[in-house]
Design a protein around this motif. Sequence first.
Motif, PDB file in Angstrom:
ATOM      1  N   MET A   1       0.813  -1.266  -0.050  1.00 18.47           N
ATOM      2  CA  MET A   1      -0.104  -0.088  -0.003  1.00 18.47           C
ATOM      3  C   MET A   1       0.932   1.449  -0.030  1.00 18.47           C
ATOM      4  O   MET A   1       0.276   2.400   0.054  1.00 18.47           O
ATOM      5  CB  MET A   1      -1.011   0.045   1.111  1.00 18.47           C
ATOM      6  CG  MET A   1      -1.598  -1.141   1.538  1.00 18.47           C
ATOM      7  SD  MET A   1      -2.979  -1.633   0.195  1.00 18.47           S
ATOM      8  CE  MET A   1      -4.122  -0.324   0.333  1.00 18.47           C
TER       9      MET A   1
ATOM     10  N   VAL B   1       0.287   3.946  -2.924  1.00 20.50           N
ATOM     11  CA  VAL B   1      -0.892   4.702  -2.621  1.00 20.50           C
ATOM     12  C   VAL B   1      -0.866   5.673  -1.457  1.00 20.50           C
ATOM     13  O   VAL B   1      -1.268   6.883  -1.515  1.00 20.50           O
ATOM     14  CB  VAL B   1      -2.162   3.672  -2.316  1.00 20.50           C
ATOM     15  CG1 VAL B   1      -3.412   4.238  -1.773  1.00 20.50           C
ATOM     16  CG2 VAL B   1      -2.471   2.875  -3.419  1.00 20.50           C
TER      17      VAL B   1
ATOM     18  N   LEU C   1      -7.261  -3.381   0.118  1.00 15.99           N
ATOM     19  CA  LEU C   1      -6.944  -4.111  -1.194  1.00 15.99           C
ATOM     20  C   LEU C   1      -7.236  -5.477  -0.979  1.00 15.99           C
ATOM     21  O   LEU C   1      -6.796  -6.324   0.109  1.00 15.99           O
ATOM     22  CB  LEU C   1      -5.640  -3.912  -1.310  1.00 15.99           C
ATOM     23  CG  LEU C   1      -5.075  -4.758  -2.590  1.00 15.99           C
ATOM     24  CD1 LEU C   1      -5.596  -4.291  -4.021  1.00 15.99           C
ATOM     25  CD2 LEU C   1      -3.381  -4.863  -2.484  1.00 15.99           C
TER      26      LEU C   1
ATOM     27  N   LEU D   1     -10.968  -1.805  -2.874  1.00 15.87           N
ATOM     28  CA  LEU D   1      -9.869  -1.989  -4.213  1.00 15.87           C
ATOM     29  C   LEU D   1      -9.892  -3.711  -4.580  1.00 15.87           C
ATOM     30  O   LEU D   1      -9.482  -4.061  -3.330  1.00 15.87           O
ATOM     31  CB  LEU D   1      -8.543  -1.368  -3.798  1.00 15.87           C
ATOM     32  CG  LEU D   1      -8.563   0.010  -3.104  1.00 15.87           C
ATOM     33  CD1 LEU D   1      -7.199   0.413  -2.892  1.00 15.87           C
ATOM     34  CD2 LEU D   1      -9.249   1.023  -4.166  1.00 15.87           C
TER      35      LEU D   1
ATOM     36  N   THR E   1      -2.777  -1.357  -6.684  1.00 10.94           N
ATOM     37  CA  THR E   1      -2.053  -0.411  -6.132  1.00 10.94           C
ATOM     38  C   THR E   1      -0.578  -0.228  -6.550  1.00 10.94           C
ATOM     39  O   THR E   1      -0.074   0.830  -6.149  1.00 10.94           O
ATOM     40  CB  THR E   1      -2.112  -0.677  -4.425  1.00 10.94           C
ATOM     41  OG1 THR E   1      -1.443  -2.033  -4.190  1.00 10.94           O
ATOM     42  CG2 THR E   1      -3.659  -0.780  -3.932  1.00 10.94           C
TER      43      THR E   1
ATOM     44  N   ARG F   1      -1.880   2.468 -11.318  1.00 11.24           N
ATOM     45  CA  ARG F   1      -1.897   2.687 -10.029  1.00 11.24           C
ATOM     46  C   ARG F   1      -2.062   4.108  -9.811  1.00 11.24           C
ATOM     47  O   ARG F   1      -2.525   4.823  -8.833  1.00 11.24           O
ATOM     48  CB  ARG F   1      -0.392   2.380  -9.162  1.00 11.24           C
ATOM     49  CG  ARG F   1       0.811   3.124  -9.960  1.00 11.24           C
ATOM     50  CD  ARG F   1       2.152   2.307  -9.487  1.00 11.24           C
ATOM     51  NE  ARG F   1       3.232   2.778  -9.949  1.00 11.24           N
ATOM     52  CZ  ARG F   1       3.793   2.358 -10.899  1.00 11.24           C
ATOM     53  NH1 ARG F   1       3.246   1.235 -11.642  1.00 11.24           N
ATOM     54  NH2 ARG F   1       4.972   2.890 -11.636  1.00 11.24           N
TER      55      ARG F   1
ATOM     56  N   VAL G   1      -4.695   6.054  -7.295  1.00 13.71           N
ATOM     57  CA  VAL G   1      -4.371   7.164  -6.269  1.00 13.71           C
ATOM     58  C   VAL G   1      -5.359   8.439  -6.950  1.00 13.71           C
ATOM     59  O   VAL G   1      -5.930   8.881  -5.838  1.00 13.71           O
ATOM     60  CB  VAL G   1      -3.082   7.622  -6.489  1.00 13.71           C
ATOM     61  CG1 VAL G   1      -2.662   8.802  -5.666  1.00 13.71           C
ATOM     62  CG2 VAL G   1      -2.106   6.323  -5.979  1.00 13.71           C
TER      63      VAL G   1
END
Length: 288
Positions: A39, A42, A99, A123, A259, A264, A268
């Motif tokens: 993560m 992100v 996630l 996600l 992520t 990605r 974000v």
Amino acid sequence: MSLARICVTPHEFVLEGHGPRARTGVLLVHGMTGTPNEMRLVARGLQREGFTVYAVQLAGHCGTVDDLLATRWTDWSASVTAGAERLRPHVDRLVVAGLSVGSVLALALAQERPDLVHGVCALSTIFRYDGWTIPFYTRFAFLLPLLRVLGIGRRRMFMEAPPYGIKDDQLRGHIVARMHAGASAEAGLPGNPWWTIQEMRRLSARVRRRLEQVRAPCLVIHARHDDVAAVSNAHEIVRGVVHAPVELLLLDDSYHMITVDRERRTVVARMVDFAGRVAEGRLAGAHG
């Protein structure tokens, strides 16, 4: 407690926000057999836009298979709740973003503690392992409870298979190399223990039954060609959350690990937009 001291393990991390958005926190929840590290990109993107970010570590993770097998889904959920409670005194509003199985845990927190959660980012949600790389024999996962009762298969694992949730070839090669080198704290475990899969199924069944209890606005992001969890998992949230607004974004150039994969930056950007509207009170939900 100072913000720098809310992390309770060496693998968790907190990034302090700045400006008016610093009072909106984002709690990041990694996936099953994963790590907070998945993560990190992100987290940095959110912090750059001013948000305070805390990436929590789930119980039993970042260690050995035995560490993981010693936990149940309730322990993972307790990790998320404890993380939210540690972050909440430092922020005015809280978005929880997960996630994969972390997404299911984020929804569980919204169900159990609506007082803590002002928004949910789901996600690559995985209620079911039904992506295009999942082997046929996983259809017999309904037998796992019986095997556990009989004490069969404690150390057996469903090994992950190419493309390992990542469409980007170069990135995939790096992560898989770290995973198979035993760097579980950085890249996670190379497979899912049978008994851990059973815990995941129990968690998912509970959250799916109670989706209508989610009262916080939701942002759902999923890859159309997710290799691990079919896009139907995302549509189930859209159908099931009926008392709060739900936004759905489908990605065309990523697999499960959105992520870190090719889109990605899109992930974000949408999370920043969503959290920004939560911060400004422009999304109606349980907290108004």
